[in-house]
Design a protein around this motif. Structure first.
Motif, mmCIF file in Angstrom:
data_model
loop_
_atom_site.group_PDB
_atom_site.id
_atom_site.type_symbol
_atom_site.label_atom_id
_atom_site.label_comp_id
_atom_site.label_asym_id
_atom_site.label_seq_id
_atom_site.Cartn_x
_atom_site.Cartn_y
_atom_site.Cartn_z
ATOM 1 N N THR A 258 0.806 -1.219 0.000
ATOM 2 C CA THR A 258 0.000 0.000 0.000
ATOM 3 C C THR A 258 0.841 1.272 0.000
ATOM 4 O O THR A 258 1.914 1.320 0.591
ATOM 5 C CB THR A 258 -0.972 0.022 1.201
ATOM 6 O OG1 THR A 258 -1.851 1.139 1.056
ATOM 7 C CG2 THR A 258 -0.226 0.154 2.530
ATOM 8 N N THR A 259 0.352 2.239 -0.714
ATOM 9 C CA THR A 259 0.916 3.590 -0.657
ATOM 10 C C THR A 259 -0.120 4.542 -0.058
ATOM 11 O O THR A 259 0.091 5.745 -0.013
ATOM 12 C CB THR A 259 1.319 4.078 -2.068
ATOM 13 O OG1 THR A 259 0.180 4.015 -2.929
ATOM 14 C CG2 THR A 259 2.456 3.247 -2.640
ATOM 15 N N ALA A 260 -1.222 3.967 0.401
ATOM 16 C CA ALA A 260 -2.329 4.777 0.925
ATOM 17 C C ALA A 260 -1.899 5.670 2.084
ATOM 18 O O ALA A 260 -2.371 6.801 2.208
ATOM 19 C CB ALA A 260 -3.485 3.871 1.360
ATOM 20 N N ASP A 261 -1.004 5.173 2.898
ATOM 21 C CA ASP A 261 -0.559 5.962 4.045
ATOM 22 C C ASP A 261 0.227 7.205 3.627
ATOM 23 O O ASP A 261 0.394 8.139 4.415
ATOM 24 C CB ASP A 261 0.273 5.094 4.992
ATOM 25 C CG ASP A 261 1.449 4.423 4.294
ATOM 26 O OD1 ASP A 261 1.316 4.065 3.103
ATOM 27 O OD2 ASP A 261 2.494 4.252 4.939
ATOM 28 N N LEU A 262 0.692 7.246 2.390
ATOM 29 C CA LEU A 262 1.454 8.402 1.910
ATOM 30 C C LEU A 262 0.566 9.497 1.306
ATOM 31 O O LEU A 262 1.042 10.608 1.055
ATOM 32 C CB LEU A 262 2.460 7.949 0.851
ATOM 33 C CG LEU A 262 3.487 6.898 1.290
ATOM 34 C CD1 LEU A 262 4.344 6.466 0.111
ATOM 35 C CD2 LEU A 262 4.340 7.436 2.425
ATOM 36 N N VAL A 263 -0.708 9.198 1.089
ATOM 37 C CA VAL A 263 -1.607 10.165 0.448
ATOM 38 C C VAL A 263 -1.775 11.413 1.293
ATOM 39 O O VAL A 263 -1.657 12.534 0.805
ATOM 40 C CB VAL A 263 -2.974 9.519 0.114
ATOM 41 C CG1 VAL A 263 -3.981 10.565 -0.322
ATOM 42 C CG2 VAL A 263 -2.794 8.460 -0.955
ATOM 43 N N ARG A 264 -2.067 11.241 2.580
ATOM 44 C CA ARG A 264 -2.252 12.409 3.449
ATOM 45 C C ARG A 264 -0.977 13.245 3.501
ATOM 46 O O ARG A 264 -1.016 14.464 3.440
ATOM 47 C CB ARG A 264 -2.684 12.012 4.852
ATOM 48 C CG ARG A 264 -2.866 13.247 5.753
ATOM 49 C CD ARG A 264 -3.647 12.996 7.000
ATOM 50 N NE ARG A 264 -5.024 12.625 6.786
ATOM 51 C CZ ARG A 264 -5.998 13.467 6.432
ATOM 52 N NH1 ARG A 264 -5.723 14.721 6.219
ATOM 53 N NH2 ARG A 264 -7.225 13.052 6.290
ATOM 54 N N GLU A 265 0.166 12.593 3.584
ATOM 55 C CA GLU A 265 1.452 13.303 3.609
ATOM 56 C C GLU A 265 1.645 14.127 2.328
ATOM 57 O O GLU A 265 2.036 15.298 2.380
ATOM 58 C CB GLU A 265 2.584 12.294 3.768
ATOM 59 C CG GLU A 265 3.969 12.889 3.793
ATOM 60 C CD GLU A 265 5.036 11.810 3.895
ATOM 61 O OE1 GLU A 265 6.087 11.989 3.249
ATOM 62 O OE2 GLU A 265 4.818 10.811 4.611
ATOM 63 N N ALA A 266 1.358 13.535 1.186
ATOM 64 C CA ALA A 266 1.484 14.249 -0.089
ATOM 65 C C ALA A 266 0.490 15.406 -0.148
ATOM 66 O O ALA A 266 0.831 16.502 -0.600
ATOM 67 C CB ALA A 266 1.247 13.294 -1.257
#
Length: 161
Positions: free
Chosen positions: A119-127
């Motif tokens: 998953t890269t979902a956890d990086l969405v908020r950061e981006a």
């Protein structure tokens, strides 16, 4: 306020550098992201539902942000009586009446339980934070199959009955 269109940020070095960690060649989203960006720019929805957060999420967020900026410019042009060509309007009164009444900004409702192995979902908020787009993002950290209709009771999705 400068009376210009969207920033075209999807082509900026900053946008590309920030979205690069979300890219996963195994997901097949490299072509889908640009298509979703353009579709959202064209249709100008108030709410977008995405199941699974990742690379495309940031492109959707950028489209919602660009739409918001564009509508602000149109509102200013309308206030200045400049939203026409030789007396023919190029904006739809009903849209702007509804826009003023709703006072909503375009929002991506992203549903992801963060259980995918890569998953890269956890990086969405950061981006989204780095690109100043968190106001357009509502994360729902749960499984779409476990959600109830009350999860979106206050959200109107025109294409979903």
């Amino acid at each position: 306020m400068a009376l210009t269109g969207a920033e075209g940020s999807i082509y900026s070095r900053e946008f590309l550098d920030i979205t690069r960690p979300l890219y996963d060649m195994h997901m097949g989203t490299e072509n889908m992201a640009g298509m979703l960006y353009n579709f959202i720019r064209f249709t100008k929805p108030k709410h977008v539902l995405e199941v699974g957060a990742g690379y495309t999420s940031v492109w959707i967020l950028q489209a919602l942000k660009d739409n918001f900026k564009e509508i602000q410019v149109y509102k200013e042009l309308r206030r200045q009586d400049r939203a026409h060509i030789n007396g023919t309007p190029w904006s739809v009164d009903r849209y702007f009446e509804e826009e003023e009444a709703s006072n909503e900004i375009g929002t991506l409702h992203c549903v992801d339980n963060l259980e995918h192995a890569h998953t890269t979902a956890d990086l969405v908020r950061e981006a989204a934070e780095k690109l100043n787009m968190t106001g357009h993002l509502k994360m729902h950290y749960e499984d779409i199959f476990d959600m109830t209709s009350s999860s979106f009771s206050s959200v109107r999705f025109p294409l979903i009955p």
